[in-house]
Design a protein around this motif. Sequence first.
Motif, PDB file in Angstrom:
ATOM      1  N   GLU A   4       0.791  -1.298   0.011  1.00 52.14           N
ATOM      2  CA  GLU A   4       0.106   0.127  -0.074  1.00 52.14           C
ATOM      3  C   GLU A   4       0.899   1.089   0.006  1.00 52.14           C
ATOM      4  N   LYS A   5       2.154   1.172   0.507  1.00 52.96           N
ATOM      5  CA  LYS A   5       3.049   2.354   0.415  1.00 52.96           C
ATOM      6  C   LYS A   5       3.708   2.581  -0.992  1.00 52.96           C
ATOM      7  N   PHE A   6       3.464   1.848  -1.814  1.00 54.07           N
ATOM      8  CA  PHE A   6       3.954   1.879  -3.081  1.00 54.07           C
ATOM      9  C   PHE A   6       2.988   2.662  -3.916  1.00 54.07           C
ATOM     10  N   ASP A   7       3.298   3.714  -4.583  1.00 50.56           N
ATOM     11  CA  ASP A   7       2.341   4.327  -5.602  1.00 50.56           C
ATOM     12  C   ASP A   7       1.834   3.421  -6.564  1.00 50.56           C
ATOM     13  N   SER A   8       2.777   2.731  -7.144  1.00 48.19           N
ATOM     14  CA  SER A   8       2.586   1.844  -8.103  1.00 48.19           C
ATOM     15  C   SER A   8       3.791   0.922  -8.376  1.00 48.19           C
ATOM     16  N   VAL A   9       3.522  -0.179  -8.671  1.00 52.74           N
ATOM     17  CA  VAL A   9       4.689  -1.331  -8.896  1.00 52.74           C
ATOM     18  C   VAL A   9       4.862  -1.459 -10.449  1.00 52.74           C
ATOM     19  N   LYS A  10       3.674  -1.049 -11.253  1.00 55.07           N
ATOM     20  CA  LYS A  10       3.910  -1.224 -12.696  1.00 55.07           C
ATOM     21  C   LYS A  10       4.936  -0.182 -13.189  1.00 55.07           C
ATOM     22  N   ASP A  11       5.532  -0.743 -14.260  1.00 57.16           N
ATOM     23  CA  ASP A  11       6.686   0.060 -14.844  1.00 57.16           C
ATOM     24  C   ASP A  11       7.681   0.276 -14.094  1.00 57.16           C
ATOM     25  N   LEU A  25       7.933 -10.391  -3.158  1.00 58.96           N
ATOM     26  CA  LEU A  25       8.192 -10.214  -4.744  1.00 58.96           C
ATOM     27  C   LEU A  25       6.969 -10.843  -5.342  1.00 58.96           C
ATOM     28  N   VAL A  26       6.412 -11.835  -4.937  1.00 59.72           N
ATOM     29  CA  VAL A  26       5.112 -12.532  -5.533  1.00 59.72           C
ATOM     30  C   VAL A  26       3.908 -11.835  -5.244  1.00 59.72           C
ATOM     31  N   ALA A  27       3.981 -10.892  -3.901  1.00 62.46           N
ATOM     32  CA  ALA A  27       2.973  -9.768  -3.813  1.00 62.46           C
ATOM     33  C   ALA A  27       3.184  -8.702  -4.786  1.00 62.46           C
ATOM     34  N   CYS A  28       4.341  -8.264  -5.188  1.00 61.43           N
ATOM     35  CA  CYS A  28       4.413  -7.318  -6.333  1.00 61.43           C
ATOM     36  C   CYS A  28       3.999  -7.690  -7.419  1.00 61.43           C
ATOM     37  N   ILE A  29       4.146  -8.958  -7.913  1.00 62.41           N
ATOM     38  CA  ILE A  29       3.614  -9.301  -9.358  1.00 62.41           C
ATOM     39  C   ILE A  29       2.056  -9.478  -9.255  1.00 62.41           C
ATOM     40  N   ILE A  50      14.507 -22.213  -3.778  1.00 62.73           N
ATOM     41  CA  ILE A  50      13.059 -21.982  -3.480  1.00 62.73           C
ATOM     42  C   ILE A  50      12.304 -20.718  -4.076  1.00 62.73           C
ATOM     43  N   ALA A  51      13.155 -19.935  -3.973  1.00 67.39           N
ATOM     44  CA  ALA A  51      12.360 -18.472  -4.827  1.00 67.39           C
ATOM     45  C   ALA A  51      12.373 -18.627  -6.094  1.00 67.39           C
ATOM     46  N   LYS A  52      13.779 -19.191  -6.661  1.00 67.54           N
ATOM     47  CA  LYS A  52      13.854 -19.269  -8.291  1.00 67.54           C
ATOM     48  C   LYS A  52      12.639 -20.202  -8.772  1.00 67.54           C
ATOM     49  N   ARG A  53      12.069 -21.196  -7.919  1.00 67.06           N
ATOM     50  CA  ARG A  53      11.157 -22.052  -8.476  1.00 67.06           C
ATOM     51  C   ARG A  53      10.014 -21.495  -8.341  1.00 67.06           C
ATOM     52  N   ARG A  54       9.605 -20.966  -7.173  1.00 69.89           N
ATOM     53  CA  ARG A  54       8.403 -20.244  -6.826  1.00 69.89           C
ATOM     54  C   ARG A  54       8.248 -19.032  -7.887  1.00 69.89           C
ATOM     55  N   LEU A  55       9.161 -18.184  -8.103  1.00 73.43           N
ATOM     56  CA  LEU A  55       9.071 -16.946  -8.932  1.00 73.43           C
ATOM     57  C   LEU A  55       9.103 -17.418 -10.197  1.00 73.43           C
ATOM     58  N   GLY A  56       9.853 -18.260 -10.412  1.00 72.58           N
ATOM     59  CA  GLY A  56       9.829 -19.068 -11.991  1.00 72.58           C
ATOM     60  C   GLY A  56       8.474 -19.150 -12.613  1.00 72.58           C
ATOM     61  N   LYS A  57       7.754 -19.716 -11.802  1.00 71.57           N
ATOM     62  CA  LYS A  57       6.293 -20.060 -12.179  1.00 71.57           C
ATOM     63  C   LYS A  57       5.625 -18.797 -12.600  1.00 71.57           C
ATOM     64  N   LEU A  58       6.023 -17.608 -11.945  1.00 68.29           N
ATOM     65  CA  LEU A  58       5.210 -16.483 -12.500  1.00 68.29           C
ATOM     66  C   LEU A  58       6.031 -15.669 -13.231  1.00 68.29           C
ATOM     67  N   GLY A  59       6.935 -16.026 -14.298  1.00 69.80           N
ATOM     68  CA  GLY A  59       7.611 -15.453 -15.041  1.00 69.80           C
ATOM     69  C   GLY A  59       8.720 -14.877 -14.742  1.00 69.80           C
ATOM     70  N   VAL A  60       9.257 -14.917 -13.674  1.00 68.64           N
ATOM     71  CA  VAL A  60      10.647 -14.058 -13.216  1.00 68.64           C
ATOM     72  C   VAL A  60      11.843 -15.011 -13.776  1.00 68.64           C
ATOM     73  N   PRO A  61      12.681 -14.295 -14.653  1.00 71.70           N
ATOM     74  CA  PRO A  61      13.954 -15.175 -15.004  1.00 71.70           C
ATOM     75  C   PRO A  61      14.990 -15.563 -13.815  1.00 71.70           C
ATOM     76  N   SER A  62      15.251 -16.849 -13.543  1.00 75.11           N
ATOM     77  CA  SER A  62      16.151 -16.851 -12.645  1.00 75.11           C
ATOM     78  C   SER A  62      17.399 -16.296 -12.368  1.00 75.11           C
ATOM     79  N   SER A  63      17.963 -15.602 -13.653  1.00 76.17           N
ATOM     80  CA  SER A  63      19.087 -14.799 -13.414  1.00 76.17           C
ATOM     81  C   SER A  63      18.836 -13.446 -12.589  1.00 76.17           C
ATOM     82  N   ASN A  64      17.549 -13.287 -12.425  1.00 77.07           N
ATOM     83  CA  ASN A  64      17.012 -12.068 -11.709  1.00 77.07           C
ATOM     84  C   ASN A  64      17.254 -12.251 -10.261  1.00 77.07           C
TER      85      ASN A  64
END
Length: 86
Positions: A4-11, A25-29, A50-64
């Motif tokens: 809620e503290k973020f104005d927007s996480v888009k872009d 990071l999941v919440a941000c997505i 664990i984070a790489k597997r979890r976030l990878g399912k949402l499209g986050v590149p593992s290199s990130n």
Amino acid sequence: KMLEKFDSVKDKDILDPTCGAGGLLVACILAGADPKRIYGIELDPEVLEIAKRRLGKLGVPSSNLILGDALDPESYEKLGRSTDEI
């Protein structure tokens, strides 16, 4: 509630320097962030996987998602970019 503290996480490039298993990071997505612009640093290699597997399912590149110490400036240099939100 933290999002809620973020104005927007888009872009925006989003970094969690102590990403753990990636919960924030999941919440941000879910709030509209582009998965390709999500970045994380984690000290524990097992938790990072664990984070790489979890976030990878949402499209986050593992290199990130990198192994590193949030208190070490070199960890941020490994990302090779600045971010808009931490």
